[in-house]
Design a protein around this motif. Sequence first.
Motif, PDB file in Angstrom:
ATOM      1  N   VAL A  30       8.379  36.452  39.861  1.00  0.00           N
ATOM      2  CA  VAL A  30       8.110  35.358  39.179  1.00  0.00           C
ATOM      3  C   VAL A  30       7.329  34.387  40.281  1.00  0.00           C
ATOM      4  CG1 VAL A  30       8.564  33.150  38.022  1.00  0.00           C
ATOM      5  CG2 VAL A  30       9.958  35.388  37.480  1.00  0.00           C
ATOM      6  N   ARG A  31       7.750  34.073  41.190  1.00  0.00           N
ATOM      7  CA  ARG A  31       7.262  33.216  42.280  1.00  0.00           C
ATOM      8  C   ARG A  31       5.725  33.708  42.585  1.00  0.00           C
ATOM      9  NH1 ARG A  31      12.398  32.679  44.542  1.00  0.00           N
ATOM     10  NH2 ARG A  31      11.853  34.403  46.177  1.00  0.00           N
ATOM     11  N   ALA A  32       5.654  34.771  42.703  1.00  0.00           N
ATOM     12  CA  ALA A  32       4.325  35.630  43.200  1.00  0.00           C
ATOM     13  C   ALA A  32       3.369  35.451  42.154  1.00  0.00           C
ATOM     14  CB  ALA A  32       4.541  37.086  43.510  1.00  0.00           C
ATOM     15  N   ALA A  33       3.919  35.708  40.889  1.00  0.00           N
ATOM     16  CA  ALA A  33       2.755  35.587  39.912  1.00  0.00           C
ATOM     17  C   ALA A  33       2.336  34.002  39.534  1.00  0.00           C
ATOM     18  CB  ALA A  33       3.479  35.955  38.480  1.00  0.00           C
ATOM     19  N   VAL A  34       3.202  33.215  39.609  1.00  0.00           N
ATOM     20  CA  VAL A  34       2.956  31.668  39.434  1.00  0.00           C
ATOM     21  C   VAL A  34       1.958  31.108  40.895  1.00  0.00           C
ATOM     22  CG1 VAL A  34       3.764  29.435  39.296  1.00  0.00           C
ATOM     23  CG2 VAL A  34       5.019  31.339  37.928  1.00  0.00           C
ATOM     24  N   GLU A  76       5.307  50.969  42.801  1.00  0.00           N
ATOM     25  CA  GLU A  76       4.332  50.424  43.475  1.00  0.00           C
ATOM     26  C   GLU A  76       4.831  50.120  45.006  1.00  0.00           C
ATOM     27  OE1 GLU A  76       1.629  49.236  42.565  1.00  0.00           O
ATOM     28  OE2 GLU A  76       1.709  49.037  40.287  1.00  0.00           O
ATOM     29  N   ALA A  77       4.037  50.452  46.013  1.00  0.00           N
ATOM     30  CA  ALA A  77       4.057  49.950  47.362  1.00  0.00           C
ATOM     31  C   ALA A  77       4.715  48.797  47.597  1.00  0.00           C
ATOM     32  CB  ALA A  77       3.230  50.978  48.236  1.00  0.00           C
ATOM     33  N   ASP A  78       3.960  48.055  47.058  1.00  0.00           N
ATOM     34  CA  ASP A  78       4.102  46.484  47.352  1.00  0.00           C
ATOM     35  C   ASP A  78       4.043  45.867  46.110  1.00  0.00           C
ATOM     36  OD1 ASP A  78       3.796  43.797  47.734  1.00  0.00           O
ATOM     37  OD2 ASP A  78       2.711  44.081  49.879  1.00  0.00           O
ATOM     38  N   MET A  79       5.345  45.512  45.477  1.00  0.00           N
ATOM     39  CA  MET A  79       5.171  45.130  44.095  1.00  0.00           C
ATOM     40  C   MET A  79       4.527  43.604  43.913  1.00  0.00           C
ATOM     41  SD  MET A  79       8.516  44.304  41.473  1.00  0.00           S
ATOM     42  CE  MET A  79       9.455  45.713  41.695  1.00  0.00           C
ATOM     43  N   LEU A  80       4.875  42.809  44.703  1.00  0.00           N
ATOM     44  CA  LEU A  80       4.377  41.652  44.813  1.00  0.00           C
ATOM     45  C   LEU A  80       2.934  41.493  44.743  1.00  0.00           C
ATOM     46  CD1 LEU A  80       6.937  39.456  46.766  1.00  0.00           C
ATOM     47  CD2 LEU A  80       6.953  40.253  44.372  1.00  0.00           C
ATOM     48  N   ALA A  81       2.359  42.442  45.700  1.00  0.00           N
ATOM     49  CA  ALA A  81       0.769  42.276  45.705  1.00  0.00           C
ATOM     50  C   ALA A  81       0.231  42.947  44.523  1.00  0.00           C
ATOM     51  CB  ALA A  81       0.274  43.347  46.923  1.00  0.00           C
ATOM     52  N   ALA A  82       1.105  43.823  44.047  1.00  0.00           N
ATOM     53  CA  ALA A  82       0.306  44.618  42.571  1.00  0.00           C
ATOM     54  C   ALA A  82       0.225  43.312  41.547  1.00  0.00           C
ATOM     55  CB  ALA A  82       1.337  45.746  42.208  1.00  0.00           C
ATOM     56  N   ILE A  83       1.263  42.703  41.390  1.00  0.00           N
ATOM     57  CA  ILE A  83       1.460  41.512  40.430  1.00  0.00           C
ATOM     58  C   ILE A  83       0.332  40.611  40.928  1.00  0.00           C
ATOM     59  CG2 ILE A  83       2.980  39.568  39.812  1.00  0.00           C
ATOM     60  CD1 ILE A  83       5.209  41.086  40.354  1.00  0.00           C
ATOM     61  N   ARG A  84       0.138  40.125  42.145  1.00  0.00           N
ATOM     62  CA  ARG A  84      -0.963  39.164  42.356  1.00  0.00           C
ATOM     63  C   ARG A  84      -2.278  39.775  41.845  1.00  0.00           C
ATOM     64  NH1 ARG A  84       1.874  39.075  47.493  1.00  0.00           N
ATOM     65  NH2 ARG A  84       3.393  37.042  47.542  1.00  0.00           N
ATOM     66  N   SER A  85      -2.500  41.280  42.186  1.00  0.00           N
ATOM     67  CA  SER A  85      -3.905  41.895  41.930  1.00  0.00           C
ATOM     68  C   SER A  85      -4.155  41.805  40.401  1.00  0.00           C
ATOM     69  CB  SER A  85      -3.860  43.296  42.323  1.00  0.00           C
ATOM     70  OG  SER A  85      -3.121  44.037  41.687  1.00  0.00           O
ATOM     71  N   ALA A  86      -2.995  41.619  39.662  1.00  0.00           N
ATOM     72  CA  ALA A  86      -3.368  41.609  37.854  1.00  0.00           C
ATOM     73  C   ALA A  86      -3.405  40.426  37.391  1.00  0.00           C
ATOM     74  CB  ALA A  86      -2.236  42.510  37.383  1.00  0.00           C
ATOM     75  N   VAL A  87      -2.923  39.326  38.149  1.00  0.00           N
ATOM     76  CA  VAL A  87      -2.828  37.944  37.694  1.00  0.00           C
ATOM     77  C   VAL A  87      -3.994  37.440  36.605  1.00  0.00           C
ATOM     78  CG1 VAL A  87      -2.842  35.634  37.956  1.00  0.00           C
ATOM     79  CG2 VAL A  87      -1.140  37.217  39.154  1.00  0.00           C
ATOM     80  N   PRO A  88      -5.466  37.876  37.101  1.00  0.00           N
ATOM     81  CA  PRO A  88      -6.352  37.486  36.307  1.00  0.00           C
ATOM     82  C   PRO A  88      -6.469  38.078  35.131  1.00  0.00           C
ATOM     83  CG  PRO A  88      -7.230  37.848  38.653  1.00  0.00           C
ATOM     84  CD  PRO A  88      -5.854  38.252  38.399  1.00  0.00           C
ATOM     85  N   VAL A  89      -5.914  39.236  34.640  1.00  0.00           N
ATOM     86  CA  VAL A  89      -5.828  39.724  33.318  1.00  0.00           C
ATOM     87  C   VAL A  89      -4.218  40.152  32.878  1.00  0.00           C
ATOM     88  CG1 VAL A  89      -8.225  40.793  33.561  1.00  0.00           C
ATOM     89  CG2 VAL A  89      -6.219  42.046  34.502  1.00  0.00           C
ATOM     90  N   LEU A  90      -3.518  39.420  33.428  1.00  0.00           N
ATOM     91  CA  LEU A  90      -2.069  39.758  33.243  1.00  0.00           C
ATOM     92  C   LEU A  90      -1.792  39.081  31.824  1.00  0.00           C
ATOM     93  CD1 LEU A  90       0.615  41.163  34.314  1.00  0.00           C
ATOM     94  CD2 LEU A  90       1.104  39.012  35.392  1.00  0.00           C
ATOM     95  N   GLY A  91      -1.202  39.695  30.852  1.00  0.00           N
ATOM     96  CA  GLY A  91      -0.951  39.301  29.677  1.00  0.00           C
ATOM     97  C   GLY A  91       0.834  38.931  29.307  1.00  0.00           C
ATOM     98  N   TYR A  92       1.538  39.643  30.288  1.00  0.00           N
ATOM     99  CA  TYR A  92       2.852  39.848  30.134  1.00  0.00           C
ATOM    100  C   TYR A  92       3.651  40.330  31.402  1.00  0.00           C
ATOM    101  CZ  TYR A  92       7.291  39.956  27.510  1.00  0.00           C
ATOM    102  OH  TYR A  92       8.482  39.644  27.051  1.00  0.00           O
ATOM    103  N   LEU A  93       4.469  39.437  31.846  1.00  0.00           N
ATOM    104  CA  LEU A  93       5.197  39.888  33.087  1.00  0.00           C
ATOM    105  C   LEU A  93       6.530  40.015  32.666  1.00  0.00           C
ATOM    106  CD1 LEU A  93       5.494  40.479  36.194  1.00  0.00           C
ATOM    107  CD2 LEU A  93       6.062  37.998  36.644  1.00  0.00           C
ATOM    108  N   GLU A  94       7.185  41.216  32.771  1.00  0.00           N
ATOM    109  CA  GLU A  94       8.420  41.601  32.269  1.00  0.00           C
ATOM    110  C   GLU A  94       9.547  41.777  33.511  1.00  0.00           C
ATOM    111  OE1 GLU A  94       9.792  43.423  28.347  1.00  0.00           O
ATOM    112  OE2 GLU A  94       8.713  44.779  29.639  1.00  0.00           O
ATOM    113  N   LEU A  95      10.520  41.152  33.372  1.00  0.00           N
ATOM    114  CA  LEU A  95      11.634  41.530  34.447  1.00  0.00           C
ATOM    115  C   LEU A  95      12.604  42.290  34.034  1.00  0.00           C
ATOM    116  CD1 LEU A  95      11.860  37.563  35.441  1.00  0.00           C
ATOM    117  CD2 LEU A  95      10.202  39.341  36.382  1.00  0.00           C
ATOM    118  N   GLY A  96      12.715  43.395  34.660  1.00  0.00           N
ATOM    119  CA  GLY A  96      13.747  44.489  34.328  1.00  0.00           C
ATOM    120  C   GLY A  96      14.322  44.784  35.899  1.00  0.00           C
ATOM    121  N   GLN A  97      15.758  44.828  35.679  1.00  0.00           N
ATOM    122  CA  GLN A  97      16.526  45.108  37.083  1.00  0.00           C
ATOM    123  C   GLN A  97      16.388  46.738  37.020  1.00  0.00           C
ATOM    124  OE1 GLN A  97      17.213  45.012  40.136  1.00  0.00           O
ATOM    125  NE2 GLN A  97      17.651  42.999  39.597  1.00  0.00           N
TER     126      GLN A  97
END
Length: 293
Positions: free
Chosen positions: A227-231, A189-210
Motif C-alpha cells: 500500500v505504501r509503495a502504491a500511494v 515478481e522479483a521485486d513486488m514493490l517495484a512492479a507496483i510502482r511501475s504500474a501505478v499510472p495505469v493501475l485500476g485496482y490493487l488487491e491485497l492477498g496474503q
Amino acid sequence: MPIDAACHLNVLVPDLAEPALGRALGTLADLGYSSVVLPPIDPDGDPLAGWAALFRDHGLAPITIAGQAPGADVSSPDEDEQQAGVAALLRMVDATAALGGDQMNGVSYGLFGRSPTAAPPGALERAAGHLGRVADQAHERGVTVTFEVLNRYETPLLNTAEQALAFLAASGSAHLRVHLDTFHMAVEEADMLAAIRSAVPVLGYLELGQSGRGPLGSGSVDTAAAVRAAVEAGYRGRVGVEAFSRSVLSEFASDLLGIWREPYTDGAALAAEAIGIIRRAEADVGSPAGLGS
C-alpha cells in the motif's frame, strides 16, 4: 480523500443469498469499506435491481468479476468463440451498470486455470484487441474495466506487471486498467514493490492477498508495504482485500481456487484487521517520517 477500500464478499459469506448478504454488507459498511467485490453472478438471471437497492442502502459500490469460458473466449483462435467472449463481457458491463457499480474486474482475457501448455501464438494479441474495445464501450457506460494478473498456476497468459503493461499497450485503449494482486505477485515478481510502482499510472485496482489466503497481517507478504509503495508513487485508486477459507466458501469455489484449509474462520475480524492495515499504511505515507521513504 482516504483510500477507497474494497473487500471481497467471500471473505465473509459464500454467496449473495439473504439474509446473510445484508448482514455482511452492514459489517463492511460499519468497518469503513466503500466498495464490495462480488463473486461471479449471472447477468441474465440474478436479481440485479434488488441487489442494487441493497448496495445503495449500505453505501457500498459493487465491483463485479467477469471471466471467459470454453466456447466464449476472446483469446481463442476461433472467431465465433472470440465474439461470444466479447458478448459475455459486454453483458457483465451492462449488469455492473444495472447494479450501480462503476468497475468490472476479472480474468477477462482468457480461460482461468492451469494450462498444460504455454499460451498459443496470437492469444494475447487477440485478447488485448477485444478487451480494449470492451473497455472503451464500458467507459461510455461509466464502468472501468480492469484485468487481473495471475500466477503461472492459474493462467499461462499474464503473470507479471511487465506483461500487463505490454498487454495494455497492445489493447490500444485509453480506458483499460491493470489489476495487481499481492498473492499472485508473491509468486511471480522479483521485486513486488517495484512492479507496483511501475504500474501505478495505469493501475485500476490493487488487491491485497496474503500468501496463505488468510489474514493480511500473517504471512510472507508485507501488505502494508504494498500500500505504501502504491500511494507514494501517486496511486489514488481502490485498494481491495481478498482472503478465502474453506469454512466460508462454497465447496465448488474452494475446489476451483484450491482452498483446502481454513486459514481463518471469522471473516469480520479479518476484514477489520485488513482495513486497519490499509489506513495505517496510508497514514504512514502522509506522516513526516513517511515522506520520501
